[in-house]
Scaffold this motif. Structure first.
Motif, PDB file in Angstrom:
ATOM      1  N   ALA A   1     -32.590  35.650  10.689  1.00 50.50           N
ATOM      2  CA  ALA A   1     -32.089  34.364  11.068  1.00 50.50           C
ATOM      3  C   ALA A   1     -31.636  33.724   9.921  1.00 50.50           C
ATOM      4  N   ASP A   2     -32.236  33.677   8.925  1.00 52.77           N
ATOM      5  CA  ASP A   2     -31.907  33.117   7.652  1.00 52.77           C
ATOM      6  C   ASP A   2     -30.939  33.822   6.668  1.00 52.77           C
TER       7      ASP A   2
ATOM      8  N   ILE B   1     -41.970  42.584  20.098  1.00 55.21           N
ATOM      9  CA  ILE B   1     -40.914  42.292  18.840  1.00 55.21           C
ATOM     10  C   ILE B   1     -39.917  41.456  19.226  1.00 55.21           C
ATOM     11  N   GLY B   2     -39.331  41.543  20.425  1.00 54.74           N
ATOM     12  CA  GLY B   2     -38.191  40.563  20.603  1.00 54.74           C
ATOM     13  C   GLY B   2     -38.735  39.320  21.102  1.00 54.74           C
ATOM     14  N   ILE B   3     -39.954  39.185  22.031  1.00 55.55           N
ATOM     15  CA  ILE B   3     -40.595  38.127  22.261  1.00 55.55           C
ATOM     16  C   ILE B   3     -41.165  37.252  21.191  1.00 55.55           C
ATOM     17  N   GLY B   4     -41.601  37.852  20.115  1.00 60.83           N
ATOM     18  CA  GLY B   4     -42.397  37.027  19.143  1.00 60.83           C
ATOM     19  C   GLY B   4     -41.275  36.322  18.415  1.00 60.83           C
ATOM     20  N   ALA B   5     -39.912  36.579  18.346  1.00 60.96           N
ATOM     21  CA  ALA B   5     -39.068  35.723  17.587  1.00 60.96           C
ATOM     22  C   ALA B   5     -38.475  34.520  18.443  1.00 60.96           C
ATOM     23  N   GLU B   6     -38.533  34.612  19.767  1.00 58.76           N
ATOM     24  CA  GLU B   6     -37.953  33.910  20.769  1.00 58.76           C
ATOM     25  C   GLU B   6     -38.151  32.214  20.165  1.00 58.76           C
ATOM     26  N   GLN B   7     -39.455  31.861  20.147  1.00 59.89           N
ATOM     27  CA  GLN B   7     -39.817  30.464  19.869  1.00 59.89           C
ATOM     28  C   GLN B   7     -39.552  30.046  18.414  1.00 59.89           C
ATOM     29  N   THR B   8     -39.773  30.844  17.490  1.00 59.34           N
ATOM     30  CA  THR B   8     -39.389  30.332  16.323  1.00 59.34           C
ATOM     31  C   THR B   8     -37.904  30.181  15.994  1.00 59.34           C
ATOM     32  N   LEU B   9     -37.178  31.165  16.654  1.00 56.24           N
ATOM     33  CA  LEU B   9     -35.564  30.971  16.574  1.00 56.24           C
ATOM     34  C   LEU B   9     -35.128  29.960  17.279  1.00 56.24           C
ATOM     35  N   SER B  10     -35.906  29.659  18.461  1.00 60.03           N
ATOM     36  CA  SER B  10     -35.375  28.475  19.265  1.00 60.03           C
ATOM     37  C   SER B  10     -35.777  26.837  18.516  1.00 60.03           C
ATOM     38  N   ASP B  11     -37.009  27.057  17.854  1.00 61.03           N
ATOM     39  CA  ASP B  11     -37.236  25.933  17.055  1.00 61.03           C
ATOM     40  C   ASP B  11     -36.305  25.855  15.932  1.00 61.03           C
TER      41      ASP B  11
ATOM     42  N   GLY C   1     -22.117  32.289  24.070  1.00 60.43           N
ATOM     43  CA  GLY C   1     -21.452  31.169  23.840  1.00 60.43           C
ATOM     44  C   GLY C   1     -21.891  30.049  22.956  1.00 60.43           C
ATOM     45  N   LEU C   2     -22.857  30.192  22.454  1.00 52.37           N
ATOM     46  CA  LEU C   2     -23.477  29.282  21.569  1.00 52.37           C
ATOM     47  C   LEU C   2     -22.791  29.458  20.097  1.00 52.37           C
ATOM     48  N   PHE C   3     -22.435  28.275  19.447  1.00 46.40           N
ATOM     49  CA  PHE C   3     -22.151  28.329  18.166  1.00 46.40           C
ATOM     50  C   PHE C   3     -23.199  28.478  17.037  1.00 46.40           C
ATOM     51  N   GLU C   4     -22.730  28.919  16.015  1.00 44.85           N
ATOM     52  CA  GLU C   4     -23.813  29.188  14.976  1.00 44.85           C
ATOM     53  C   GLU C   4     -24.120  27.679  14.311  1.00 44.85           C
ATOM     54  N   SER C   5     -25.132  27.568  13.874  1.00 40.95           N
ATOM     55  CA  SER C   5     -25.728  26.347  13.310  1.00 40.95           C
ATOM     56  C   SER C   5     -24.848  25.887  12.116  1.00 40.95           C
ATOM     57  N   PRO C   6     -24.258  24.656  12.163  1.00 38.49           N
ATOM     58  CA  PRO C   6     -23.368  24.227  10.984  1.00 38.49           C
ATOM     59  C   PRO C   6     -24.338  23.817   9.657  1.00 38.49           C
ATOM     60  N   ARG C   7     -25.698  23.671  10.048  1.00 38.17           N
ATOM     61  CA  ARG C   7     -26.418  23.383   8.871  1.00 38.17           C
ATOM     62  C   ARG C   7     -26.659  24.764   7.954  1.00 38.17           C
ATOM     63  N   TRP C   8     -26.686  25.818   8.723  1.00 40.96           N
ATOM     64  CA  TRP C   8     -27.099  27.039   8.212  1.00 40.96           C
ATOM     65  C   TRP C   8     -25.943  27.485   7.552  1.00 40.96           C
ATOM     66  N   LEU C   9     -24.602  27.346   8.078  1.00 39.33           N
ATOM     67  CA  LEU C   9     -23.450  27.713   7.669  1.00 39.33           C
ATOM     68  C   LEU C   9     -23.169  27.109   6.319  1.00 39.33           C
TER      69      LEU C   9
ATOM     70  N   ARG D   1     -32.473  26.497   4.601  1.00 41.18           N
ATOM     71  CA  ARG D   1     -32.094  27.678   4.168  1.00 41.18           C
ATOM     72  C   ARG D   1     -33.354  28.732   4.099  1.00 41.18           C
ATOM     73  N   ILE D   2     -34.649  28.159   4.430  1.00 36.31           N
ATOM     74  CA  ILE D   2     -35.628  29.195   4.381  1.00 36.31           C
ATOM     75  C   ILE D   2     -36.473  28.713   5.673  1.00 36.31           C
ATOM     76  N   ARG D   3     -35.783  27.690   6.676  1.00 35.34           N
ATOM     77  CA  ARG D   3     -36.752  27.291   7.651  1.00 35.34           C
ATOM     78  C   ARG D   3     -36.980  28.629   8.734  1.00 35.34           C
ATOM     79  N   ALA D   4     -36.141  29.243   9.248  1.00 34.91           N
ATOM     80  CA  ALA D   4     -36.564  30.346  10.179  1.00 34.91           C
ATOM     81  C   ALA D   4     -37.443  31.338   9.719  1.00 34.91           C
ATOM     82  N   GLN D   5     -37.260  31.964   8.304  1.00 40.15           N
ATOM     83  CA  GLN D   5     -38.454  32.731   7.869  1.00 40.15           C
ATOM     84  C   GLN D   5     -39.741  31.989   7.518  1.00 40.15           C
ATOM     85  N   ALA D   6     -39.631  30.809   6.960  1.00 42.66           N
ATOM     86  CA  ALA D   6     -41.037  30.284   6.691  1.00 42.66           C
ATOM     87  C   ALA D   6     -41.732  29.924   7.920  1.00 42.66           C
ATOM     88  N   SER D   7     -40.940  29.134   8.912  1.00 45.43           N
ATOM     89  CA  SER D   7     -41.744  29.009  10.208  1.00 45.43           C
ATOM     90  C   SER D   7     -42.198  30.325  10.866  1.00 45.43           C
ATOM     91  N   GLY D   8     -41.204  31.333  10.815  1.00 47.63           N
ATOM     92  CA  GLY D   8     -41.554  32.434  11.482  1.00 47.63           C
ATOM     93  C   GLY D   8     -42.678  33.019  10.963  1.00 47.63           C
TER      94      GLY D   8
END
Length: 480
Positions: free
Chosen positions: A89-90, A130-140, A208-216, A408-415
């Motif tokens: 995700a990062d 493996i898929g389930i484990g990412a759901e909450q941290t990606l959502s957050d 249909g979701l757009f990408e995170s503008p902060r991440w972009l 820039r490290i949010r998804a990997q750090a919280s994940g």
């Protein structure tokens, strides 16, 4: 003398500033709903093995070790999923990671429905994990990126309120389907298939979701970030909602190094350095909160998943049969969405770390009541209280964790932090089932209570007052 007189020109607001000044828009509500429905099926899957533990023990003639492996396999998969998908995700974007994780757990949950043996079941639960484990941290991470900061806690709590409806849903569906065999297929297999079908529908919606503008913006794709941000601002204007000017001195651009929110200025030691990922996590500005987050995730599992996974087995130890146990479990699990709903008004009124700590202590008290309850009504009342307060805890801790790291490290750090909870969850059947078997429900919940007290102490003592959130450079922002 005014700035205008001096000819001073304030820099144009960053993408993050512009996102944070937005009012709550229909787009924000739509995103919250889509994420919430995805979380619903995540919660459904998370609680599926525990809910069916007694049924699977009978259907597959499972040994005590087999039961532990079935319960642990999905959490072990989630450990790897939270780390791998957070990194994805990062690097590749929140939206793309969302689609990958949903595809993985939808496919392997369906494969689990066709399990001919316990080995197949354990393997498919691990791969689905493996898929389930990412759901909450990606959502957050996604919600923390796209929602305006002052409304973030409340909207994320709504997403989790919707998501936690999946917990009683699996209990009620199991109570209905387990005694049946529609079209000659065992009811428990239909439970796996239903979860897979639901997550496949969510996959289609999330396209249909757009990408995170902060991440972009964080990865240098500024034109795309600007275009998406401008679209949201145009939506606000079309609805007649004014856009306030960002606070002076604020720049949330991850690469900017300008002052943090509130104009206090970024502490030079708190900026996130380049280099190996662990070095970033343990840099001077993030070291303390990383330790805090890791302890939170390691200990939270003992209370949260310890109850959800082992409640049916505790009820069996108390002498209730499978159907009675499923009925009581389904009733008790209604507390999950109610607790998440209760968190909505609390989220932006109580400092996150104190809300986490107080709800953890509430879990300790309710768990002891559940363990020593002598009647069905007391079992249900204490179990309901436990699930209710545990979801105030869960909603608060998810928002708290998502706000600790810059974009820039949010998804990997919280994940990474979140993955530790899954490692603990995988070990729980091996650690707590022997406690239940040898010491009974009282000893089990005394152990859980001790972990919750330790968690509350760690969150309060390691957290600085008003350090609930971090800006894009890694400096504390203050509670919302």
């Amino acid at each position: 003398m005014s700035d205008d007189t001096l000819g001073a020109v304030r820099p144009a607001p960053s993408v993050a500033e512009r996102l944070d000044r937005l009012p709550v828009l229909p787009t924000h509500r739509r995103i919250t709903t889509v994420i919430g429905i995805g979380l619903l099926f995540d919660m459904y899957e998370n609680n599926l093995s525990g809910t069916l533990s007694q049924v699977l023990r009978t259907d597959f003639a499972l040994t005590a070790t087999d039961v532990k492996l079935v319960l642990a396999s999905v959490f072990l998969g989630q450990f790897f999923g939270a780390i791998l998908m957070g990194r994805l995700a990062d690097r590749l974007g929140r939206r793309r990671a969302f689609l990958v994780n949903l595809a993985i757990y939808s496919f392997f949950s369906l494969a689990g429905a066709f399990s001919p043996s316990v080995g197949w079941l354990i393997a498919t639960r691990f791969l689905a994990g493996i898929g389930i484990g990412a759901e909450q941290t990606l959502s957050d991470s996604y919600l923390a990126d796209v929602l305006p900061a002052r409304h973030r806690g409340r909207l994320m709590a709504w997403a989790y309120t919707l998501g936690f409806c999946g917990v009683p849903a699996v209990g009620l569906t199991a109570m209905w389907l387990v005694p049946l065999a529609p079209f000659g297929v065992a009811g428990w297999r239909w439970l796996f298939a239903l979860g897979a079908a639901g997550s496949a529908v969510v996959w289609a919606w999330r396209r249909g979701l757009f990408e995170s503008p902060r991440w972009l913006a964080a990865v240098g794709r500024r034109a795309e970030a600007e275009a998406l941000t401008a679209r949201l601002e145009a939506e606000a204007r079309s609805l007649g909602k004014p856009l306030t000017e960002p606070a002076a001195g604020r720049d949330a651009d991850p690469s900017g190094g300008a002052p943090e929110p509130g104009g206090r200025g970024v502490d030079p030691g708190s900026a996130v350095p380049s280099g190996p990922f662990l070095r970033q996590l343990f840099s001077p500005g993030l070291r303390r909160r990383t330790v805090q987050c890791w302890l939170l995730c390691l200990l939270s599992t003992v209370g949260y998943y310890g109850f959800g996974t082992l409640a049916p087995l505790v009820l069996a130890a108390k002498g209730y049969d499978v159907v009675q146990g499923l009925g009581y479990t389904a009733t008790v699990f209604v507390g999950y969405p109610v607790g998440a709903l209760l968190a909505v008004p609390l989220m932006d009124r109580v400092e996150r770390r104190f809300l986490v700590a107080l709800s953890a202590l509430g879990m300790a008290v309710a768990g002891l009541g559940f363990a020593f309850a002598g009647s069905a009504s007391t079992v249900i009342a204490c179990g309901f209280a436990y699930t209710l307060v545990s979801n105030v805890f869960s909603s608060a801790s998810h928002v708290f964790l998502a706000e600790q790291y810059p974009t820039r490290i949010r998804a990997q750090a919280s994940g990474t932090a979140y993955s530790l909870s899954k490692l603990t969850a995988a070990a729980l059947p091996f650690a707590l089932l022997p406690v239940l078997e040898r010491g009974g429900p009282g000893t089990l919940f005394a152990t859980i209570a001790a972990a919750m007290v330790a968690l509350a102490a760690a969150v309060v003592l390691l957290g600085a007052r008003g350090a609930d959130r971090t800006d894009e450079a890694g400096a504390p922002v203050g509670s919302s």
